[in-house]
Design an enzyme around this catalytic site. Structure first.
Site, short mmCIF file in Angstrom:
data_model
loop_
_atom_site.label_atom_id
_atom_site.label_comp_id
_atom_site.label_asym_id
_atom_site.label_seq_id
_atom_site.Cartn_x
_atom_site.Cartn_y
_atom_site.Cartn_z
N GLU A 70 0.83 -1.21 0.00
CA GLU A 70 0.00 0.00 0.00
C GLU A 70 0.87 1.26 0.00
O GLU A 70 0.54 2.25 -0.67
CB GLU A 70 -0.93 -0.02 1.21
CG GLU A 70 -2.01 1.03 1.22
CD GLU A 70 -3.06 0.86 0.12
OE1 GLU A 70 -3.11 1.72 -0.78
OE2 GLU A 70 -3.80 -0.14 0.15
N GLU A 77 1.41 6.37 -7.00
CA GLU A 77 0.30 7.27 -7.35
C GLU A 77 0.75 8.73 -7.31
O GLU A 77 0.44 9.51 -8.21
CB GLU A 77 -0.86 7.07 -6.37
CG GLU A 77 -1.81 5.95 -6.76
CD GLU A 77 -2.97 5.82 -5.78
OE1 GLU A 77 -3.70 4.85 -5.91
OE2 GLU A 77 -3.13 6.70 -4.90
N1 LIG Z 1 -2.96 10.21 -15.47
C1 LIG Z 1 -3.68 9.10 -15.75
N2 LIG Z 1 -3.64 8.60 -17.01
C2 LIG Z 1 -4.35 7.48 -17.31
N3 LIG Z 1 -5.12 6.79 -16.44
C3 LIG Z 1 -5.18 7.23 -15.17
C4 LIG Z 1 -4.47 8.41 -14.76
N4 LIG Z 1 -4.73 8.62 -13.45
C5 LIG Z 1 -5.54 7.63 -13.08
N5 LIG Z 1 -5.81 6.79 -14.08
C6 LIG Z 1 -6.67 5.58 -14.04
O1 LIG Z 1 -7.65 5.74 -13.02
C7 LIG Z 1 -7.46 4.74 -12.01
C8 LIG Z 1 -7.72 5.36 -10.64
O2 LIG Z 1 -6.74 6.33 -10.40
P1 LIG Z 1 -6.71 7.19 -9.08
O3 LIG Z 1 -5.59 8.15 -9.15
O4 LIG Z 1 -8.07 7.77 -8.83
O5 LIG Z 1 -6.33 6.13 -7.99
P2 LIG Z 1 -7.30 5.30 -7.04
O6 LIG Z 1 -7.32 3.90 -7.54
O7 LIG Z 1 -8.59 6.01 -6.90
O8 LIG Z 1 -6.46 5.29 -5.72
P3 LIG Z 1 -6.76 6.05 -4.36
O9 LIG Z 1 -8.26 5.90 -4.10
O10 LIG Z 1 -5.90 5.34 -3.39
O11 LIG Z 1 -6.35 7.47 -4.61
C9 LIG Z 1 -6.03 4.23 -12.19
O12 LIG Z 1 -5.85 2.92 -11.68
C10 LIG Z 1 -5.85 4.33 -13.68
O13 LIG Z 1 -6.45 3.20 -14.33
#
Ligand SMILES: Nc1ncnc2c1ncn2[C@@H]1O[C@H](COP(=O)(O)OP(=O)(O)OP(=O)(O)O)[C@@H](O)[C@H]1O
Length: 124
Positions: A70, A77
């Site tokens: 994590e 991230e």
């Molecule tokens: N800059 C980006 N370019 C392309 N796809 C992205 C990008 N940022 C996020 N994603 C897609 O969206 C998904 C979710 O991203 P996000 O940053 O919201 O993380 P998360 O899974 O919500 O994590 P957390 O809730 O811990 O922040 C990623 O797994 C990816 O598939």
């Protein structure tokens, strides 16, 4: 070569940075706060069921594995958001793969937890 006292101070400072990282992630990531709660519950159950040394070792490895995955996920991230704030397939891949590491560690922890606590809780 650096004088030994400075090396020692740098090592202590590195520990400080690492703990600061854990604390910063803990404050910002809901997933980690959930892991913290789960860790407290599992440790409590461990004492309640008087786990053996080997069982504690397995549970500790499982907990540490999830925390480590994590934390690395959180770091990836953050770096991805810094370097690729706009949509990019590689940014998405990086985040998806990092999330996959957490998923694998969590599945392993669920299996360890079931094998260690299952027979004690359900008495089989
Ligand atoms: N800059 C980006 N370019 C392309 N796809 C992205 C990008 N940022 C996020 N994603 C897609 O969206 C998904 C979710 O991203 P996000 O940053 O919201 O993380 P998360 O899974 O919500 O994590 P957390 O809730 O811990 O922040 C990623 O797994 C990816 O598939």
């Amino acid at each position: 070569m650096r004088p030994p006292d400075k090396l020692w101070r740098r090592r202590v400072a590195s520990f400080g940075h690492a703990f600061r990282g854990v604390w910063a992630a803990l404050r910002s990531e809901v997933h980690l706060q959930f892991h913290a709660l789960a860790t407290v519950v599992v440790i409590g159950l461990g004492f309640y069921y008087a786990l053996t040394r080997l069982e504690w070792a397995l549970v500790t490895l499982a907990i540490a594995g999830v925390w480590a995955a994590e934390l690395v996920n959180t770091a990836i991230e953050a770096l991805t958001d810094l370097t690729s704030p706009d949509y990019h397939p590689l940014a998405g891949k990086a985040k998806d793969v990092a999330a996959g590491a957490v998923l694998i560690a969590a599945l392993g922890a669920v299996i360890v937890g079931s094998l260690v606590f299952g027979p004690k809780i359900f008495k089989f």
